[in-house]
Scaffold this active site. Structure first.
Site, PDB file in Angstrom:
ATOM      1  N   LYS A   1       0.863  -1.181   0.000  1.00 17.05           N
ATOM      2  CA  LYS A   1       0.000   0.000   0.000  1.00 17.05           C
ATOM      3  C   LYS A   1       0.895   1.226   0.000  1.00 17.05           C
ATOM      4  O   LYS A   1       1.358   1.680   1.035  1.00 17.05           O
ATOM      5  CB  LYS A   1      -0.917  -0.024   1.232  1.00 17.05           C
TER       6      LYS A   1
ATOM      7  N   GLU B   1       9.160  16.542  15.250  1.00 21.57           N
ATOM      8  CA  GLU B   1       9.700  16.292  13.911  1.00 21.57           C
ATOM      9  C   GLU B   1       9.061  17.251  12.909  1.00 21.57           C
ATOM     10  O   GLU B   1       7.844  17.234  12.711  1.00 21.57           O
ATOM     11  CB  GLU B   1       9.445  14.844  13.498  1.00 21.57           C
TER      12      GLU B   1
ATOM     13  N   GLU C   1       8.734   1.482  11.500  1.00 20.28           N
ATOM     14  CA  GLU C   1       9.853   2.422  11.407  1.00 20.28           C
ATOM     15  C   GLU C   1       9.242   3.813  11.361  1.00 20.28           C
ATOM     16  O   GLU C   1       8.588   4.182  10.388  1.00 20.28           O
ATOM     17  CB  GLU C   1      10.687   2.126  10.152  1.00 20.28           C
TER      18      GLU C   1
ATOM     19  N   ALA D   1       0.475   7.521  13.133  1.00 24.42           N
ATOM     20  CA  ALA D   1      -0.038   6.429  12.303  1.00 24.42           C
ATOM     21  C   ALA D   1       0.478   5.087  12.797  1.00 24.42           C
ATOM     22  O   ALA D   1      -0.255   4.090  12.803  1.00 24.42           O
ATOM     23  CB  ALA D   1       0.355   6.653  10.855  1.00 24.42           C
TER      24      ALA D   1
END
Length: 489
Positions: A182, A390, A256, A238
């Site tokens: 995906k 981030e 990751e 997510a």
């Protein structure tokens, strides 16, 4: 060079190794971050498409030939895929730049050729791999088998799409798994391009599906009871959502996630070594859109002014512009939203009291395209949002420290632990500091992501490792077969 005025269009999805009509009529439009025009259009996969892909993958894994082929034969097929990627790497690099604006120099080396290298490393690891071994147990001999984990959902981001695909697809295929890929809706074109490469390389039907889609379809895929493992690269938010959804079925996950990595300059650091590495690990790393970026630079207070001056000059001299220009170092942000996110953080940093040493806005002369100037902040403290969150762009923070212990403490004072660097003339001393930092990868006197070594993070930077033999091992389950004990005399 890919024609930026042409629209790359796909009308079908790759489901179970065949091009198939999508279940729905919605499409995904790929917008160039350079021209702000549509450059691609693909079908938007639906939950019905996911069901078909999972059924095909399930059938191929449970009853098909792929997991049952000798490892040598799987290696041959995957090697053909690698060789095709190598032969067409320029074409692949141009397609990636078309979608996400990655500068061509980085697209060739950091995108296309890194994907080729990842396939190569996985193939080499598979060649040394033992599917089973006999051991002496406490009650008799045991046979320890490594068997493929099953049907894998691989969910990949837009920033380095082929590298992150390769880090999942190559070891999964070599292990004997079947895969549903995906890709990000920002970069679906290279994933569908890869699907045809895999088909042309002899990958059997059912083994691979490619389903471009948004978050809703992704959530359906992750929670599907037919999935045995989810391999994800993306944001922390997510990743947590995926882990929660997968937990309902006890689906294995590898994640990751993000980073806020620190580069520690020791008091004897050679700036002729450190500054190019920091530039390469920040602004030149996909225009700062990299999870491994060295976005916090920790500097001894006694050398702060010197480092600030040299680094300011280096950032100010970077060429920003059209990523198809081979001289461009910093291209656009991938979306308008991503540019606004960077500009918002630059405003927040100034409000927090940090000083913009260079950059801080939109480059002049680039009214079209989603560009942000390489921005260096000085007078940053580690409690500021720009030092903790981030940003995912060419924005870097300079932070003073006193002692080496304080430098390590500052590097570790983060919810992330993905990458980092230590710079010092005394390599043994710098290496000892590197050992102390709680992060997944640390480079001494440089910036490197080594495809032959395990890659992943501590804390909120993720779960598990990719690349190298450890990345291959992540796609196996272990089975113990207790063999009959020898008869007693």
């Amino acid at each position: 060079m890919t024609d930026s005025n042409a629209v790359v269009e796909h009308r079908t999805l790759f489901i179970g190794g065949r091009w198939a009509e999508p279940a729905g009529r919605d499409t995904i439009e790929v917008i160039s971050p350079v021209t702000e025009r549509v450059v691609g259009r693909v079908p938007h996969a639906t939950p019905e498409d996911v069901d078909l892909a999972v059924a095909a993958a399930r059938e191929a894994f449970d009853h098909g030939p792929w997991p049952r082929l000798p490892l040598k034969e799987r290696i041959e097929v995957v090697t053909r895929i690698k060789d095709a990627l190598a032969a067409r790497h320029q074409e692949l690099a141009e397609l990636i730049t078309l979608q996400n604006g990655s500068p061509m120099l980085f697209s060739v080396r950091g995108q296309a050729l890194s994907a080729v290298g990842t396939f190569g490393v996985a193939i080499a690891a598979a060649g040394r791999f033992q599917e089973e071994e006999e051991r002496q147990g406490t009650g008799g001999p045991v046979l320890v088998r490594r068997e493929p984990v099953g049907v894998v959902a691989a969910i990949t981001p837009w920033n380095v799409p082929q590298l992150t695909i390769a880090g999942k697809l190559a070891p999964a295929l070599l292990a004997g798994c079947t895969v549903i890929l995906k890709p990000s809706p920002e970069t679906p074109l290279d994933a569908l391009w890869l699907a045809q490469v895999c088909a042309d390389s002899g990958l059997p039907e059912g083994v691979l599906s490619v389903l471009p889609a948004d978050r809703e379809t992704s959530s359906y895929l992750v929670a599907h009871p037919g999935i045995d493992k989810v391999a994800f690269t993306g944001s922390v938010g997510a990743g947590k959502a995926i882990a929660a959804a997968a937990a309902r079925n006890l689906t294995r996950v590898s994640l990751e996630l993000g980073g806020k990595s620190a580069a520690i300059l020791l008091d004897d650091a050679d700036l002729s070594v450190a500054v190019p590495a920091i530039v390469g690990g920040t602004c030149a790393a996909n225009s700062g859109q990299a999870c491994v970026a060295l976005t916090r630079v920790l500097v001894p207070a006694a050398r702060y002014d010197e480092v600030a001056a040299v680094l300011t000059g280096a950032f100010a001299g970077l060429k920003v512009g059209d990523p198809s220009d081979p001289g461009t170092v910093v291209g656009p942000m991938v979306t308008r939203k991503q540019r606004e996110r960077n500009l918002d953080y630059i405003r927040i940093g100034q409000e927090e009291g940090a000083k913009v040493l260079t950059g801080g806005g939109v480059p002049s002369g680039l009214a079209t395209g989603w560009y942000v100037e390489p921005t260096l902040f000085g007078d940053v403290t580690n409690d500021m949002r720009i030092a903790r969150e981030e940003i995912f762009g060419p924005v870097v923070c300079l932070i003073r420290y006193g002692t080496e212990d304080e430098a390590v403490a500052l590097a570790d004072d983060s919810e992330f632990g993905l990458s980092g660097a230590v710079f010092g003339a005394d390599e043994a001393r710098a290496t000892e500091i590197a050992r102390k930092v709680r992060t997944g990868t640390v480079t001494v006197n440089g910036f490197r992501l080594d495809l032959a070594a395990p890659f992943g993070g501590y804390k909120n930077s993720g779960i598990g490792r990719e690349f190298g033999p450890e990345g291959l091992a992540a796609y196996f389950e272990y089975k113990t077969v207790n063999l009959p004990a020898p008869a007693k005399a």
